[in-house]
Structure formats: structure tokens, C-alpha cells
Design a protein around this motif. Structure first.
Motif, PDB file in Angstrom:
ATOM      1  N   PHE A   1      44.595  48.946  39.529  1.00  0.00           N
ATOM      2  CA  PHE A   1      44.248  47.689  39.730  1.00  0.00           C
ATOM      3  C   PHE A   1      45.099  46.658  38.847  1.00  0.00           C
ATOM      4  CE2 PHE A   1      41.464  44.689  37.697  1.00  0.00           C
ATOM      5  CZ  PHE A   1      41.105  43.853  38.910  1.00  0.00           C
ATOM      6  N   VAL A   2      45.169  46.953  37.679  1.00  0.00           N
ATOM      7  CA  VAL A   2      45.851  46.134  36.713  1.00  0.00           C
ATOM      8  C   VAL A   2      47.459  45.926  37.399  1.00  0.00           C
ATOM      9  CG1 VAL A   2      47.041  45.900  34.420  1.00  0.00           C
ATOM     10  CG2 VAL A   2      44.634  46.549  34.755  1.00  0.00           C
ATOM     11  N   ARG A   3      48.165  47.040  37.881  1.00  0.00           N
ATOM     12  CA  ARG A   3      49.457  47.022  38.500  1.00  0.00           C
ATOM     13  C   ARG A   3      49.417  46.130  39.674  1.00  0.00           C
ATOM     14  NH1 ARG A   3      50.569  52.151  39.188  1.00  0.00           N
ATOM     15  NH2 ARG A   3      51.160  52.465  36.943  1.00  0.00           N
ATOM     16  N   GLU A   4      48.425  46.134  40.459  1.00  0.00           N
ATOM     17  CA  GLU A   4      48.073  45.217  41.467  1.00  0.00           C
ATOM     18  C   GLU A   4      48.131  43.593  41.060  1.00  0.00           C
ATOM     19  OE1 GLU A   4      48.666  45.450  44.776  1.00  0.00           O
ATOM     20  OE2 GLU A   4      49.482  47.592  44.164  1.00  0.00           O
ATOM     21  N   LEU A   5      47.067  43.588  40.042  1.00  0.00           N
ATOM     22  CA  LEU A   5      46.927  42.205  39.679  1.00  0.00           C
ATOM     23  C   LEU A   5      48.183  41.569  38.894  1.00  0.00           C
ATOM     24  CD1 LEU A   5      44.670  40.215  38.964  1.00  0.00           C
ATOM     25  CD2 LEU A   5      44.303  41.553  36.743  1.00  0.00           C
ATOM     26  N   ALA A   6      49.007  42.472  38.397  1.00  0.00           N
ATOM     27  CA  ALA A   6      50.273  41.853  37.846  1.00  0.00           C
ATOM     28  C   ALA A   6      51.191  41.655  39.090  1.00  0.00           C
ATOM     29  CB  ALA A   6      51.025  42.954  36.693  1.00  0.00           C
ATOM     30  N   ARG A   7      51.351  42.295  39.950  1.00  0.00           N
ATOM     31  CA  ARG A   7      52.187  41.803  41.041  1.00  0.00           C
ATOM     32  C   ARG A   7      51.614  40.554  41.837  1.00  0.00           C
ATOM     33  NH1 ARG A   7      52.505  46.762  45.461  1.00  0.00           N
ATOM     34  NH2 ARG A   7      53.070  47.537  43.488  1.00  0.00           N
TER      35      ARG A   7
END
Length: 101
Positions: free
Chosen positions: A47-53
Motif C-alpha cells: 500500500f505504501v509503495r502504491e501510494l508513493a507511486r
């Protein structure tokens, strides 16, 4: 299974059998909990990775430019603390009464 219980009952080791069953279930519960915890951590990391993307693609243009430079964000509080202020400088002053009560 009943032969095992009969053997322990015949020798009078029911407390050992109960302790073994408790330890087995506790260990199984610990393994299950750790497995679920690692899965939750993996999902949160995704989730955090997708939010950063998402923020890279559609970042707020007010605070970040397409060239990667960021502007200064406004202070969260009504009075920003300055570096030259000592500790407690942003706190209100308390007046002491000259009269004793």
C-alpha cells in the motif's frame, strides 16, 4: 489417539498430557499469528509503495514541481518556532501575583 490418552491415564500423567496439549496449541497459535502479521506487513508495504507511486505521478503541484523541486510548505501552527527561540519561548507567559493567598 485414545491409546495415547489411555497410556497417560494409566500411568497418572494426565497433567503432562494437558501441558503438552497446551504447549502445542500455544505454539500453533503463535505460528499462525506470526504468519498473519507478516502478511499484514506485506500488504501495508504494498500500500505504501502504491501510494508513493501515486504521489510521484499525480503529486500536488502546489508543493512539488515536475522537475522534482519542492516549495516550502506553510507552517502547521499559527506561530512557527524559530531556531533562535529558546525552549518554551512559544508558550504563553504566566503572571505571578505579588500577593500571597
Amino acid at each position: 489417539m485414545s491409546d495415547l490418552v489411555n497410556h497417560f491415564a494409566h500411568r497418572g500423567d494426565l497433567a503432562h498430557l494437558a501441558l503438552f496439549l497446551w504447549a502445542s496449541w500455544s505454539t500453533a497459535l503463535l505460528i499462525f499469528s506470526l504468519r498473519e502479521l507478516t502478511g499484514a506487513m506485506r500488504r501495508f508495504d504494498d500500500f505504501v509503495r502504491e501510494l508513493a507511486r501515486f504521489n510521484e505521478r499525480f503529486g500536488n503541484s502546489r508543493f512539488g514541481n515536475s522537475d522534482g523541486k519542492t516549495e516550502q510548505r506553510p507552517a502547521r501552527h499559527s506561530r512557527a518556532v524559530r531556531a533562535e527561540d529558546g525552549p518554551g519561548e512559544d508558550l504563553p507567559r504566566v503572571r505571578r501575583s505579588s500577593r500571597a493567598h
